[in-house]
Design a protein around this motif. Sequence first.
Motif, PDB file in Angstrom:
ATOM      1  N   LYS A 198      37.697 -51.874  74.374  1.00  0.00           N
ATOM      2  CA  LYS A 198      37.252 -52.591  73.174  1.00  0.00           C
ATOM      3  C   LYS A 198      36.080 -51.860  72.518  1.00  0.00           C
ATOM      4  O   LYS A 198      35.974 -51.821  71.292  1.00  0.00           O
ATOM      5  N   TRP A 199      35.220 -51.280  73.327  1.00  0.00           N
ATOM      6  CA  TRP A 199      34.114 -50.486  72.789  1.00  0.00           C
ATOM      7  C   TRP A 199      34.677 -49.292  72.021  1.00  0.00           C
ATOM      8  O   TRP A 199      34.239 -49.005  70.907  1.00  0.00           O
ATOM      9  N   ARG A 224      27.588 -53.139  76.538  1.00  0.00           N
ATOM     10  CA  ARG A 224      26.819 -53.832  77.591  1.00  0.00           C
ATOM     11  C   ARG A 224      27.747 -54.440  78.634  1.00  0.00           C
ATOM     12  O   ARG A 224      27.472 -54.381  79.834  1.00  0.00           O
ATOM     13  N   GLN A 225      28.829 -55.053  78.180  1.00  0.00           N
ATOM     14  CA  GLN A 225      29.793 -55.635  79.109  1.00  0.00           C
ATOM     15  C   GLN A 225      30.377 -54.558  80.017  1.00  0.00           C
ATOM     16  O   GLN A 225      30.481 -54.760  81.229  1.00  0.00           O
ATOM     17  N   ALA A 226      30.748 -53.437  79.423  1.00  0.00           N
ATOM     18  CA  ALA A 226      31.329 -52.346  80.217  1.00  0.00           C
ATOM     19  C   ALA A 226      30.333 -51.872  81.269  1.00  0.00           C
ATOM     20  O   ALA A 226      30.707 -51.638  82.428  1.00  0.00           O
ATOM     21  N   LEU A 242      37.988 -55.879  83.833  1.00  0.00           N
ATOM     22  CA  LEU A 242      36.995 -56.214  82.809  1.00  0.00           C
ATOM     23  C   LEU A 242      36.219 -54.979  82.361  1.00  0.00           C
ATOM     24  O   LEU A 242      35.880 -54.850  81.179  1.00  0.00           O
ATOM     25  N   THR A 243      35.944 -54.074  83.279  1.00  0.00           N
ATOM     26  CA  THR A 243      35.273 -52.824  82.922  1.00  0.00           C
ATOM     27  C   THR A 243      36.139 -52.012  81.970  1.00  0.00           C
ATOM     28  O   THR A 243      35.676 -51.560  80.906  1.00  0.00           O
ATOM     29  N   SER A 274      36.580 -53.756  78.556  1.00  0.00           N
ATOM     30  CA  SER A 274      35.352 -53.633  77.759  1.00  0.00           C
ATOM     31  C   SER A 274      35.195 -52.227  77.205  1.00  0.00           C
ATOM     32  O   SER A 274      34.811 -52.054  76.041  1.00  0.00           O
ATOM     33  N   GLN A 289      27.894 -55.229  72.188  1.00  0.00           N
ATOM     34  CA  GLN A 289      28.371 -56.234  73.139  1.00  0.00           C
ATOM     35  C   GLN A 289      29.346 -55.611  74.138  1.00  0.00           C
ATOM     36  O   GLN A 289      29.211 -55.806  75.348  1.00  0.00           O
ATOM     37  N   TYR A 290      30.338 -54.876  73.649  1.00  0.00           N
ATOM     38  CA  TYR A 290      31.329 -54.276  74.539  1.00  0.00           C
ATOM     39  C   TYR A 290      30.708 -53.197  75.418  1.00  0.00           C
ATOM     40  O   TYR A 290      31.076 -53.052  76.578  1.00  0.00           O
TER      41      TYR A 290
END
Length: 181
Positions: free
Chosen positions: A96-97, A12-14, A89-90, A93, A9-10
């Motif tokens: 968090k990844w 993909r978000q990144a 946000l990048t 993410s 999830q992280y």
Amino acid sequence: MIMMTPTTQYGRQAALFGLAAAGVYLVMIFVTLANIETLSGLRPFDMRPGGYSAELASALIDGLGPSGRQYYLTRQIPLDTVYPALMALTLVSLLKWLGSRDVSPKLVRVGIWLSVAAAVADYLENAGICFMILSWPDVAANTVLAASAASIVKSGLTTAAVLIVLLGAGFWACKGIRSYA
């Protein structure tokens, strides 16, 4: 419904936020900021990580002329309203990844705070730029000082946040190399 692991999830978000941020950044660099520089003959406020003086701010705003000032407010500022959030946000993410890959939670927290603070400083810079343009030709020296300080703080915090991401990636890579060896 497919459940994704936090790592996926992280990641993909990144990637999505990073692509969007890169797209907005490229439009700003090659279109709006380039046009502002052409119109004024000076580097725009957004491209001055070391800040600027009241004299330079006046020269830039005056050099833009009425249509250039309108362009700054209606083209550059809207893009630069989207970009700080996408950049934050990048970075968040990515952090968090990295955190889901056993990078120090303390490093991740510090990086997240720096990323959010950099976005806030960018928004303060944008507000200062808008206020300077809208109050032209009666721009107060304190307004320029505040906008310039926000530019400097934004640059420093963004650099620190990116360095934290790189440091976390380095720790993660070293762990992977050690476990492989």
